[in-house]
Design a protein around this motif. Structure first.
Motif, mmCIF file in Angstrom:
data_model
loop_
_atom_site.group_PDB
_atom_site.id
_atom_site.type_symbol
_atom_site.label_atom_id
_atom_site.label_comp_id
_atom_site.label_asym_id
_atom_site.label_seq_id
_atom_site.Cartn_x
_atom_site.Cartn_y
_atom_site.Cartn_z
ATOM 1 N N PHE A 74 -6.012 9.656 3.042
ATOM 2 C CA PHE A 74 -4.980 10.006 2.065
ATOM 3 C C PHE A 74 -3.577 9.859 2.637
ATOM 4 N N PHE A 75 -3.408 10.179 3.918
ATOM 5 C CA PHE A 75 -2.097 10.202 4.559
ATOM 6 C C PHE A 75 -2.218 9.471 5.896
ATOM 7 N N ILE A 76 -1.406 8.426 6.098
ATOM 8 C CA ILE A 76 -1.492 7.599 7.315
ATOM 9 C C ILE A 76 -0.140 7.606 8.016
ATOM 10 N N ILE A 77 -0.151 7.833 9.321
ATOM 11 C CA ILE A 77 1.045 7.706 10.160
ATOM 12 C C ILE A 77 0.764 6.591 11.160
ATOM 13 N N ALA A 78 1.575 5.529 11.149
ATOM 14 C CA ALA A 78 1.306 4.344 11.971
ATOM 15 C C ALA A 78 2.531 3.991 12.801
ATOM 16 N N THR A 79 2.299 3.640 14.052
ATOM 17 C CA THR A 79 3.377 3.169 14.923
ATOM 18 C C THR A 79 3.605 1.682 14.672
ATOM 19 N N ASP A 119 0.994 4.871 -2.559
ATOM 20 C CA ASP A 119 1.863 5.460 -3.582
ATOM 21 C C ASP A 119 3.283 5.548 -3.040
ATOM 22 N N MET A 120 3.426 5.929 -1.776
ATOM 23 C CA MET A 120 4.753 6.073 -1.182
ATOM 24 C C MET A 120 4.711 5.550 0.261
ATOM 25 N N LEU A 121 5.683 4.741 0.609
ATOM 26 C CA LEU A 121 5.807 4.197 1.963
ATOM 27 C C LEU A 121 7.148 4.660 2.531
ATOM 28 N N VAL A 122 7.124 5.434 3.610
ATOM 29 C CA VAL A 122 8.338 5.953 4.247
ATOM 30 C C VAL A 122 8.527 5.228 5.570
ATOM 31 N N LEU A 123 9.660 4.546 5.717
ATOM 32 C CA LEU A 123 9.985 3.809 6.943
ATOM 33 C C LEU A 123 10.975 4.635 7.758
ATOM 34 N N LEU A 124 10.590 5.015 8.951
ATOM 35 C CA LEU A 124 11.464 5.795 9.818
ATOM 36 C C LEU A 124 12.230 4.852 10.747
ATOM 37 N N GLU A 125 13.539 4.830 10.589
ATOM 38 C CA GLU A 125 14.442 4.028 11.418
ATOM 39 C C GLU A 125 14.053 2.544 11.453
ATOM 40 N N PRO A 126 13.904 1.903 10.287
ATOM 41 C CA PRO A 126 13.569 0.474 10.298
ATOM 42 C C PRO A 126 14.685 -0.389 10.879
ATOM 43 N N GLY A 142 4.842 -7.034 4.097
ATOM 44 C CA GLY A 142 3.565 -7.318 3.456
ATOM 45 C C GLY A 142 2.833 -6.095 2.942
ATOM 46 N N LEU A 143 3.285 -4.897 3.333
ATOM 47 C CA LEU A 143 2.642 -3.680 2.840
ATOM 48 C C LEU A 143 2.974 -3.464 1.354
ATOM 49 N N ARG A 144 2.041 -2.929 0.612
ATOM 50 C CA ARG A 144 2.208 -2.768 -0.836
ATOM 51 C C ARG A 144 2.382 -1.283 -1.149
ATOM 52 N N ALA A 145 3.442 -0.959 -1.883
ATOM 53 C CA ALA A 145 3.731 0.438 -2.192
ATOM 54 C C ALA A 145 4.481 0.537 -3.517
ATOM 55 N N ARG A 146 4.246 1.642 -4.243
ATOM 56 C CA ARG A 146 4.960 1.873 -5.499
ATOM 57 C C ARG A 146 6.382 2.339 -5.234
ATOM 58 N N ILE A 147 6.554 3.174 -4.212
ATOM 59 C CA ILE A 147 7.873 3.708 -3.866
ATOM 60 C C ILE A 147 8.104 3.456 -2.378
ATOM 61 N N ARG A 192 21.767 -6.131 6.660
ATOM 62 C CA ARG A 192 21.660 -5.436 5.374
ATOM 63 C C ARG A 192 20.646 -6.122 4.459
ATOM 64 N N LEU A 193 20.680 -7.469 4.457
ATOM 65 C CA LEU A 193 19.745 -8.209 3.613
ATOM 66 C C LEU A 193 18.298 -7.956 4.031
ATOM 67 N N VAL A 194 18.077 -7.876 5.340
ATOM 68 C CA VAL A 194 16.720 -7.606 5.839
ATOM 69 C C VAL A 194 16.247 -6.240 5.360
ATOM 70 N N GLN A 195 17.122 -5.233 5.460
ATOM 71 C CA GLN A 195 16.735 -3.882 5.023
ATOM 72 C C GLN A 195 16.533 -3.828 3.515
ATOM 73 N N GLN A 196 17.340 -4.577 2.762
ATOM 74 C CA GLN A 196 17.136 -4.645 1.323
ATOM 75 C C GLN A 196 15.752 -5.189 1.005
ATOM 76 N N GLU A 197 15.383 -6.267 1.722
ATOM 77 C CA GLU A 197 14.087 -6.886 1.449
ATOM 78 C C GLU A 197 12.941 -5.953 1.820
ATOM 79 N N LEU A 198 13.087 -5.198 2.909
ATOM 80 C CA LEU A 198 12.043 -4.243 3.275
ATOM 81 C C LEU A 198 11.858 -3.184 2.191
ATOM 82 N N LEU A 199 12.964 -2.811 1.522
ATOM 83 C CA LEU A 199 12.898 -1.802 0.472
ATOM 84 C C LEU A 199 12.570 -2.402 -0.886
#
Length: 734
Positions: free
Chosen positions: A32-37, A53-60, A77-82, A99-106
């Motif tokens: 249900f909940f995954i933390i990945a390095t 359902d939700m993908l949280v990126l810490l310090e991308p 390549g990861l798939r997420a709704r939020i 900035r463009l790279v971070q936009q694309e990640l989001l």
């Protein structure tokens, strides 16, 4: 931070992935909940098919700063709704590409970044009022009542009641104020300033040096601005005074945004004019303007032949432009494709062959394109289909990012383009390689050159066609030349001088002559700094042998253990073996896969296949057997060394850059200059407890602040600095 998050989320039983061996058995699909390095993400331990359902990126912003890294491709390549990102700091906003790279990640196609905060955790918002609740209303039956009023008695007179018209019942509880905030991107601000300053001129100004990563009006001083507007006025009048590269880029930014030109066609012509005027003193313009001008033509739908742009830059930039040019060239009648373009379209770079590099480049340049055209005409006559029709890959779509690395405010920044991917179509690439290699073999035979290319599988009719044509054309040329009277004495002297020159070039004697045209900073290098790091060719080596020592040594250095074992096995058994025998001697090595990996590296480094198949045999190409016999296929492991940079005698800016670099930055720069594998770069970064991209970015930032230019782009050292960087390094035992 991940460890803290993991500890705080224990009630949710999160799955922890850190890239270790135990991750292979982890229940990823059912968690249900995954933390990945980052290490586990790069290893694809989080499968792309998994939906979050939700993908949280810490310090991308510390993970990647470009779109070409493995971590970027894995995260994108990861798939997420939020998608939510928490950044280390605001530095990522200062660079447009980051900035463009971070936009694309989001997954944000267009966004504006401001200094405002939606929520400040240090200043909690005031509590919202309680939601309004309608009180229930009980409707009682209506009755009449008499009410006695003080004063005079009301007269008994009937009063007519007006008719009631139905009106919709509305209750106004309150309206929410609408707040509109207009955000402007840096590109939009630039274009607005450019339009205001488009007519500004300066009668005279003195040149002031100017270097900036992304030049804008705000990045110039007063004297630089004066010179820019004076210089721009001269350029608009057809004069091209000497200037700095940043001024040129600022002018190009104006043109691609149609500032200072009435029509797109006028803008195109001005772009081509400034490119032609300054491409010799600034070779870097070719790398950027070829793509930007192609984008400009595409965006505005100009009817400009693709060859007009590629001819100026020397070669098409980007796969889309290459495919367009190839489609045009293969459609011409008769076919006329030169050697550089053929090398990009085929799985064989003849320009790197020993035969071509000896003294037969001119004959290859003349006759190999003719042989390809001959085969094309023969196929059309015999089969009713030309080469492009027989090997057509079909149509597809590709997303093209417009004006990459430029200040461009137009919309959209990406478009879908229709492509015919000829440059990546294996059947066409293989067929062209066979035609070119067989033609080269025939030229070798006619000229008496030793050695033949092996593994050629071409129809017998096409072989005979090429052989007869080459013999007829070259014999006719020799007959014409035989009718010319030649002074035998002068010819003998010229031949002796040519032979002596060739020997000097082969033995390296000619390299001892000083290069008078070399820049001062290159002349200042100490002799020990320019020592080659590749095996030296022995002085007494016969002509034509060991000419590719450096390239073959580089290939071996990038080969893994299984690849070196296979090469060594072929070497021990006389350079060729049957496939089943080879597989039986190396049971743990899948032969076909390993040969494919070796040849992929060989195509990139040598420009040709190293191992070919012929009549069920795997064999080493004859052109590289002398190098493999001379070099150790399994070299002893070298003692770890630290990179050191000898900047004695250089300009102050380069000496300052040397002093700024930390040991791991020097190690990384040295590794990139040598073209090592991605894994080796990652090993260096891990020793510094970071990742590859931040190290590369820190190298470029230091270079921009000192020498005023980047050193690394797209994972390689820029061509204009490659030899300098290699020469400045020496290795010292740690």
């Amino acid at each position: 931070r991940l460890e803290e998050l993991h500890a705080g989320m224990q009630p949710l039983s999160p799955l922890w992935l850190d890239g270790s061996k135990k991750d292979a058995s982890a229940p990823v699909q059912s968690s249900f909940f995954i933390i990945a390095t980052t290490n586990s993400i790069v290893k694809n331990e989080v499968p792309p098919s998994l939906k979050f359902d939700m993908l949280v990126l810490l310090e991308p912003d510390t993970m990647t700063k470009t779109g070409s890294t493995m971590i970027f491709k894995s995260l994108a390549g990861l798939r997420a709704r939020i998608r939510i990102a928490l950044y280390a700091d605001t530095e990522y906003r200062k660079r447009y590409e980051t900035r463009l790279v971070q936009q694309e990640l989001l997954g944000v196609s267009r966004c504006a970044v401001t200094d405002c905060l939606i929520i400040d955790p240090n200043k909690p918002l005031p509590p919202l009022p309680q939601p309004y609740v309608f009180k229930p209303v009980v409707h009682a039956p209506q009755t009449f009542a008499e009410i006695q009023m003080q004063g005079e008695t009301a007269p008994h007179k009937s009063v007519s009641i007006p008719l009631r018209t139905e009106q919709p019942r509305t209750t106004s509880i309150g309206s929410r104020p609408e707040i509109r905030v207009n955000f402007r991107t840096g590109e939009q601000v630039f274009v607005e300033q450019a339009q205001k300053l488009s007519a500004k001129t300066v009668r005279y100004a003195s040149f002031t040096p100017f270097m900036a990563y992304w030049p804008t009006y705000g990045s110039m001083t007063g004297s630089q601005s004066q010179w820019y507007f004076y210089w721009r006025g001269q350029v608009r009048c057809g004069a091209y005074p000497q200037t700095d590269l940043s001024y040129i880029f600022l002018y190009v930014y104006e043109l691609i945004n149609l500032v200072g030109c009435r029509t797109p066609l006028e803008g195109y012509q001005k772009l081509m004019d400034v490119w032609c005027a300054y491409r010799v003193p600034f070779p870097k313009l070719d790398r950027y303007l070829a793509g930007w001008v192609s984008d400009f033509v595409l965006v505005h739908g100009l009817d400009i032949p693709i060859g007009e742009i590629s001819n100026l830059s020397g070669c098409p930039v980007g796969q889309y432009d290459l495919d367009r040019l190839l489609l045009t060239k293969f459609g011409e009648r008769p076919l006329c494709i030169d050697i550089p373009l053929l090398s990009q379209a085929a799985n064989y770079h003849i320009e790197r062959s020993k035969f071509y590099q000896s003294r037969y480049s001119s004959i290859c340049d003349e006759y190999i394109p003719k042989a390809v055209a001959l085969v094309d005409a023969f196929l059309e006559k015999q089969q009713g289909r030309r080469m492009i029709e027989m090997f057509h890959p079909g149509y597809g779509q590709r997303e093209r990012y417009l004006f990459q690395s430029a200040l461009y405010a137009g919309e959209p920044r990406t478009i879908k383009v229709k492509v015919v991917a000829l440059s990546a179509h294996s059947p066409l690439r293989d067929f062209l390689a066979q035609v070119i290699r067989h033609t080269e073999n025939k030229l070798r035979d006619i000229k008496g050159y030793p050695g033949r290319l092996r593994g050629i599988e071409l129809e017998e009719e096409l072989r005979r066609l090429i052989d007869v044509y080459m013999e007829r054309e070259l014999l006719r040329k020799q007959e014409v030349q035989s009718n010319i009277t030649i002074d035998a004495g002068k010819l003998a002297r010229a031949a002796a001088e040519a032979e002596q020159t060739q020997r000097m070039l082969m033995t390296g004697q000619a390299e001892e002559q000083p290069d008078t045209a070399a820049p001062d900073f290159l002349k200042a290098l100490p002799e020990v700094a320019v020592a080659a790091t590749v095996p030296a060719r022995p002085p007494d080596t016969p002509g034509g042998l060991l000419t590719d020592l450096a390239l073959v040594a580089e290939l071996l250095s990038q080969a893994d253990e299984s690849e070196r074992r296979l090469i060594n096995m072929l070497l021990q058994y006389g350079w060729e073996m049957e496939g089943n025998v080879l597989q039986s001697l190396l049971p743990d090595c899948p032969t076909e896969d390993i040969v494919s990996r070796i040849n992929k590296k060989a195509l990139h480094i040598l420009g040709s296949l190293l191992i070919v198949q012929e009549s069920g045999l795997y064999l080493i190409d004859e052109d590289y057997r002398d190098e493999l016999a001379y070099l150790p296929v399994n070299p002893a492991k070298e003692t770890p060394a630290h990179a050191a940079w000898n900047a004695d005698g250089l300009a102050p800016a380069w000496r300052e850059l040397c002093q700024r670099f930390s040991p791991w930055q020097l190690d990384m720069l040295y590794a990139v200059a040598r073209g090592v594998s991605r894994q080796e770069l990652q090993n260096i970064a891990e020793q510094a407890e970071t990742m590859v991209e931040p190290v590369l970015d820190s190298i470029n930032e230091a270079a921009m602040e000192t020498v005023g230019d980047l050193l690394i782009a797209d994972g390689v050292v820029l061509e204009e600095y490659l030899e300098l960087v290699k020469a400045l390094f020496s290795t010292e035992d740690g």
